[in-house]
Design an enzyme around this catalytic site. Structure first.
Site, PDB file in Angstrom:
ATOM      1  N   HIS A 219     -34.191  27.729  36.708  1.00  0.00           N
ATOM      2  CA  HIS A 219     -33.930  26.396  37.247  1.00  0.00           C
ATOM      3  C   HIS A 219     -35.009  25.375  36.888  1.00  0.00           C
ATOM      4  O   HIS A 219     -34.836  24.194  37.152  1.00  0.00           O
ATOM      5  CB  HIS A 219     -33.789  26.462  38.773  1.00  0.00           C
ATOM      6  CG  HIS A 219     -35.113  26.609  39.464  1.00  0.00           C
ATOM      7  ND1 HIS A 219     -35.820  27.793  39.445  1.00  0.00           N
ATOM      8  CD2 HIS A 219     -35.862  25.721  40.150  1.00  0.00           C
ATOM      9  CE1 HIS A 219     -36.962  27.624  40.106  1.00  0.00           C
ATOM     10  NE2 HIS A 219     -37.009  26.377  40.540  1.00  0.00           N
TER      11      HIS A 219
ATOM     12  N   HIS B  93     -37.059  20.126  36.796  1.00  0.00           N
ATOM     13  CA  HIS B  93     -36.683  20.973  37.937  1.00  0.00           C
ATOM     14  C   HIS B  93     -35.219  20.671  38.260  1.00  0.00           C
ATOM     15  O   HIS B  93     -34.915  19.654  38.876  1.00  0.00           O
ATOM     16  CB  HIS B  93     -37.592  20.655  39.128  1.00  0.00           C
ATOM     17  CG  HIS B  93     -37.448  21.620  40.257  1.00  0.00           C
ATOM     18  ND1 HIS B  93     -36.331  21.658  41.071  1.00  0.00           N
ATOM     19  CD2 HIS B  93     -38.267  22.604  40.692  1.00  0.00           C
ATOM     20  CE1 HIS B  93     -36.496  22.619  41.967  1.00  0.00           C
ATOM     21  NE2 HIS B  93     -37.658  23.215  41.757  1.00  0.00           N
TER      22      HIS B  93
END
Length: 157
Positions: free
Chosen positions: A66, A81
């Site tokens: 992620h 992110h």
């Protein structure tokens, strides 16, 4: 001053995904809002194909796929992110195309995200792009609103 004078080169940062560039102030997480990890911008992705916004080396590829940290040759480091609390998915919905330590160029695919699956499972898909090390440069976001991946969105001077 000759043609080869040492002028501080600016670093260009490109959109990592099609979507909408927004201020970090609009991200529902105080770590990003308050710039605790660094200044930058966020993007609301319109699709799930994320690419490298700068040339450099992948210094961080989270096992949960992620988040991606890229360091360029001038020492600038940025972190992408994808979404908020996406670490809790443990990689579900993420198909990483790269490995830590790998060199990337602007536009190289980093990860494919199943946006529908991931969006349904987390508080927000807003994706902060923060500079964890600016190497003394200042960040200027030059484009807010709708972008296509590869559009120039910020410069560091």
């Amino acid at each position: 001053m000759g043609l080869f004078s040492k002028k501080k080169k600016q670093i260009e940062v490109f959109a990592p995904v099609d979507g909408e560039i927004i201020s970090l102030d609009l991200v529902e997480d105080e770590v990003f809002q308050e710039r605790m990890m660094g200044d930058g911008f966020a993007v609301i992705p319109a699709n799930g194909v994320f690419v490298a916004p700068i040339d450099g080396q992948l210094v961080t590829v989270f096992p949960t796929k992620h988040a991606y940290g890229i360091k360029n040759d001038s020492g600038i480091e940025l972190l992408i992110h994808i979404g908020l609390d996406t670490v809790t998915l443990e990689g579900k919905g993420f198909s990483s195309k790269v490995e830590q330590g790998q060199k990337v160029k602007v536009g190289d695919e980093l990860v494919k995200v199943n946006l529908k699956e991931v969006t349904a499972a987390v508080p927000s898909i807003k994706t902060p792009v923060v500079f964890t090390n600016t190497n003394g440069k200042t960040i200027e976001v030059v484009k807010f609103g709708k972008v296509k991946k590869g559009d120039l969105v910020a410069v560091l001077k």
